[in-house]
Design an enzyme around this catalytic site. Structure first.
Site, PDB file in Angstrom:
ATOM      1  CG  ASP A   1      -5.578  -7.158  -7.986  1.00 29.49           C
ATOM      2  OD1 ASP A   1      -4.502  -7.432  -7.417  1.00 29.49           O
ATOM      3  OD2 ASP A   1      -6.430  -6.392  -7.500  1.00 29.49           O
TER       4      ASP A   1
ATOM      5  CD  GLU B   1     -10.449  -1.451  -8.228  1.00 27.74           C
ATOM      6  OE1 GLU B   1      -9.380  -1.287  -7.596  1.00 27.74           O
ATOM      7  OE2 GLU B   1     -11.569  -1.178  -7.729  1.00 27.74           O
TER       8      GLU B   1
ATOM      9  CD  GLU C   1      -3.030  -0.976   0.161  1.00 26.41           C
ATOM     10  OE1 GLU C   1      -3.047   0.068  -0.532  1.00 26.41           O
ATOM     11  OE2 GLU C   1      -3.861  -1.897   0.027  1.00 26.41           O
TER      12      GLU C   1
END
Length: 951
Positions: free
Chosen positions: A270, A382, A123
């Protein structure tokens, strides 16, 4: 003036011909995006800064340590004004250069990176390091323009390098994969700081570093950052499963062993795939493209089931790992556009759009028939990202309407006085007091770009590539000299061939000027999901072509029917739990008429399934009441939609069980002398449930129990379902029929083999022994002081039940059905909605009475019972069984809680083959119980692991 483009667009719940959006309307929506951004950004600055994030419901900042811990989610917070840094390049894109300059000055003045705090490497890299690099790129671009940021001397870049050096200690592993967490001040220290002790990390966590680290190296001239990121990428590539060319979700950072072997394109993996392709675009290294294309071919072969993207096992890629999807995979259509594979991108995006329309937002996870699995929505961007890229690729104004839907839903459901609040539950509209930094970093970028024309942008967007956090890195970095000392584990030359580079178009410019192309791909999906556009059947001239296959006539083992499905573009997918999934892909139909027939077939199938599921029936109970069990073993059974309704019987049906011949029950019973007056045991498959019931009823049976033929199935790990009729009247069936999964059914079969005569009670709920033996001597009443009697003192009888939920399935192109083998369409059964009907134990309020205090001599002497109490012994027993202590309680997901699975009947002897039976006779009870429970625990652990997600 561009030519007017026409496209069939879905407006609300209506279908109408719409034309391309006017410039005035696009301008209005673009201005609306800016207004919404201002609302979010200004409230952060007014109520939260310098805190990391805004809490929009309470209008204050979220400071780590001052608010209740949210677990791993808080590892993104490092007391470094996260939202402001994450938003820097968004300010420039939205033409807010004055605000950008002020924001940069604030960052340089207020933000410290040496805080004694543990943060997520992943992150911090994508949000903070990426935000600083994106801000630096924008500052340099503005400075070169000669009007703004003339004072700037690469201060943001210096901060980025400082942060990069603070992240480097995480890479001190033998594999080169980074630890998942690092202390910003002390690096990786040990147990006291939650760093240095972790063994696992997700694939995306280790594989989403190369863009930021390589950009940092090329901006600064220091190759160390890019070298570490490349080493991590190389290691993941080397550890791929060589047969399937897929990677798992979680890996051991020391040994390289896959901890979680499920593979998909959503959470946990992903951005690893995303960064392989984008690293090629940014850095110009063909090796990244080659690796991506090898992975992509496997994704399209195993994971992609258009329009679905379902996780599989890397070692058995034809075996689905789950039947639901998480919202993070919504980025994948955008990545497919970048690759140049437009058709599956259109199809998957349309599926996601239908889910969005059903629930206003994408739930964190949803099933293949579009039901909610996890109900939260933290304002993820997304879907907006993929919408933008598809509009760039197709020019289809349909995607402008999809963007309008996103805007409207955000304003209607998520907007609050102090910003925008995440959705706690998309079904109820309840909010959560969070507004993640990625909402400002990503959502408003993609929405602004969607409605903006080139002249509205302060720079050419094609000169930049988006990171996974939508930060902007200049493509000119590909020509920046970098050290040749960077190691590169290049793949052998024999693996390099031209096929690995086919169908690659790394740009987002207009690829298909004809809007009819995406429309034709979307239309079948949209029509099947939304019933507002019924279409008349295509005209067929007399004698021309065969009539289409009807859902009520379909037989899954009929080769002719399967061929008809193939011609209509419908495929069957056999799921692990015995169900069959029907998926229609209109583009695979042999003709337009066949595609129409396929859509109609799917509509009929869903309508048929919905009709059969309108009446909600709870689970039933099968209680073994004969010696030595006397009602203490309760098996959870599925009901039937026909025959005697056990819920209307005060006493249920009691009788001895016998195995019908043939075991399938699909023809006339050949042992009627044994079946007459008994409850017949049957095996699932080969014909309709109602047909089985009629055959045993004709033979004189008083009831029936159908046992699943799917080995390993269990009510502990699979939703129960109700058996449907055969499309005809079933009024002639006058006996009760219940369904047992394989493991519960095996308990009954092994008990019958062991004790010859087994009496059971079929009822709507488990009965206490006083009710079962009413008017009869209660077994064990003469026995005093036995261990079993003491164990039963104060005990209560419990059932292992899985509530059935037969909410009608929305009409869609994806039909997940529980099917018997001949005419599954009439036995269509939906998955249990695990969000609205979590597994739970039945309580005494559901009719579970207290257990009797006495035990029979047989119970006292049963060696199996000494090993572990049988299924049904409640928590009031003085001590938990060893199996109960060993059986891991299922970890609750963020959106659902599940009761711990109950232990199966421990009197079940070991399952044997026929040859073993002839050689050994009766099985050893103690050994069989231990093996059964070990097998059960292994299955449960695998199931629990599969259900975990790193959302």
């Amino acid at each position: 003036m561009p030519a007017v483009l026409f496209s069939l667009m879905l407006l609300g719940a209506l279908c109408s011909l719409g034309e391309s959006m006017s410039r005035e309307e696009k301008s209005r929506l673009r201005n609306q995006v800016v207004e919404m951004f201002d609302h979010a950004y200004q409230n952060y600055m007014d109520h939260a800064y310098p805190a990391d994030e805004l809490m929009p419901l309470t209008c204050r900042g979220r400071v780590r340590g001052l608010e209740p811990s949210r677990g791993d989610v808080d590892d993104a917070l490092g007391k470094f004004s996260l939202t402001l840094i994450d938003t820097l390049d968004t300010l420039v894109l939205l033409n807010k250069t004055t605000e950008f300059e002020a924001a940069v000055r604030r960052v340089l003045k207020d933000v410290r990176l040496d805080n004694d705090i543990v943060v997520s490497v992943f992150e911090t890299n994508i949000r903070v390091l990426g935000g600083l690099l994106g801000g630096h790129s924008m500052a340099v671009m503005l400075k070169e323009g000669g009007q703004n940021m003339q004072w700037y001397q690469d201060e943001l870049l210096h901060m980025a390098k400082d942060l990069g050096l603070r992240l480097l200690p995480a890479f001190n592993t033998s594999s080169g994969l980074p630890y998942p967490r690092v202390n910003l001040r002390h690096g990786v220290r040990g147990p006291g700081t939650r760093t240095g002790t972790e063994t696992d990390t997700c694939t995306a966590c280790a594989g989403t570093l190369i863009l930021e680290f390589a950009a940092l190296s090329r901006f600064t001239g220091d190759p160390v950052f890019e070298a570490h990121a490349r080493r991590a990428m190389d290691f993941l590539w080397e550890k791929r499963q060589r047969n399937s060319n897929l990677v798992g979700t979680t890996i051991n950072i020391h040994s390289g062993e896959w901890v979680r072997r499920d593979s998909g394109v959503g959470a946990g993996i992903d951005s690893y795939y995303e960064y392989l392709l984008k690293a090629y675009v940014l850095l110009g290294d063909d090796q990244f493209l080659q690796r991506f294309n090898i992975h992509y071919a496997s994704i399209m072969k195993y994971i992609s089931q258009p329009p679905l993207l379902l996780d599989v096992h890397i070692h058995k890629p034809l075996l689905p790992a789950r039947t639901w999807m998480d919202s993070l995979l919504a980025f994948f259509p955008g990545l497919q556009v970048l690759k140049g594979d437009i058709r599956p991108a259109i199809e998957t995006h349309e599926m996601l759009y239908q889910v969005t329309k059903k629930h206003n937002f994408l739930p964190e996870a949803f099933t293949t028939d579009f039901r909610v699995h996890w109900a939260q929505h933290p304002l993820r961007p997304e879907f907006a990202e993929s919408t933008y890229f598809l509009y760039k690729a197709t020019g289809d104004p349909y995607y402008l309407e999809a963007g309008r839907t996103i805007l409207d839903n955000l304003n209607r459901f998520a907007r609050v006085p102090c910003g925008f609040a995440a959705m706690k539950d998309v079904r109820t509209g309840s909010h959560e007091d969070r507004m993640d930094s990625f909402f400002l970093a990503e959502m408003f970028k993609y929405l602004f770009l969607l409605f903006a024309d080139d002249e509205d942008l302060p720079f050419d967007i094609e000169d930049y590539i988006f990171t996974t956090e939508a930060h902007l890195l200049p493509l000119s970095l590909s020509t920046t000299p970098h050290s040749q000392s960077i190691p590169s584990n290049r793949t052998s030359e024999e693996e390099m061939d031209d096929s690995n580079f086919e169908w690659t178009c790394p740009n987002t410019r207009l690829l298909f000027p004809d809007p009819a192309y995406p429309r034709h791909l979307r239309e079948p999906i949209r029509t099947a999901v939304d019933k507002s556009c019924p279409r008349a059947a295509p005209y067929r001239e007399p004698g021309m072509g065969r009539p289409p296959l009807r859902a009520q006539d379909f037989m899954a083992n009929n080769p002719e029917h399967l061929e008809l499905l193939r011609r209509m573009g419908v495929t069957l997918i056999h799921l692990k739990d015995g169900r069959v999934q029907l998926v229609q892909h209109a583009t695979q139909a042999v003709s337009a008429v066949a595609a129409e027939d396929g859509v109609r077939f799917m509509q009929e199938m869903m309508e048929l399934s919905s009709q059969q599921q309108k009446e909600q029936l709870p689970p039933r109970a099968i209680q073994i009441v004969s010696d030595p069990f006397f009602g203490r073993v309760v098996l959870t059974a599925g009901p039937a939609q026909f025959g005697i309704d056990l819920s209307k019987s005060a006493t249920g049906l009691r009788g001895f069980v016998t195995v019908a011949e043939p075991y399938s029950g699909c023809s006339e019973i050949t042992n009627p002398e044994y079946v007459r007056g008994h409850i017949a045991l049957l095996q699932r498959g080969q014909c309709m449930f109602a047909e089985k019931a009629r055959h045993i009823q004709k033979a004189g049976a008083i009831g029936g129990i159908v046992i699943d033929d799917n080995e390993g199935s269990s009510s502990d790990t699979a939703p129960l379902f109700q058996m449907a009729g055969d499309g005809r009247s079933t009024d002639d069936v006058t006996l009760p029929l219940l369904f047992l999964f394989h493991k519960e059914g095996n308990i009954l079969l092994e008990t019958l083999k062991e004790y010859r005569e087994v009496e059971v009670l079929l009822s709507d709920k488990a009965r206490d022994r006083a009710t079962i033996f009413k008017g009869k001597p209660r077994p064990g009443s003469q026995i005093e002081g036995s261990a079993d009697v003491e164990a039963a003192e104060g005990g209560c009888l419990t059932e292992a039940t899985t509530p059935t939920n037969f909410e009608p399935i929305s009409q869609s192109l994806i039909s997940t059905l529980a099917l018997d083998e001949i005419k599954p369409s009439q036995e269509a059964v939906s998955d249990v909605d695990q969000d609205t009907s979590p597994m739970e134990e039945a309580s005494t309020e559901e009719g579970v009475g207290p257990a009797e205090k006495e035990a029979s001599p047989a119970e006292e002497a049963s060696p199996a019972e000494e090993a572990s109490p049988v299924e049904g012994v409640g928590p009031a027993d003085k001590e938990a069984s060893p199996a109960e202590e060993a059986s891991p309680a299922e970890e609750a997901s963020p959106a659902e809680e599940r009761a711990p699975p109950t232990v199966a009947d421990s009197t079940q002897p070991k399952e044997e083959t026929d040859s073993e039976k002839s050689k050994e006779g009766k099985t050893d009870s103690n050994q069989s119980v231990d093996e059964l429970l070990a097998d059960w625990r292994e299955d449960l652990e695998a199931f629990q692991q599969m259900e975990k997600d790193e959302l």
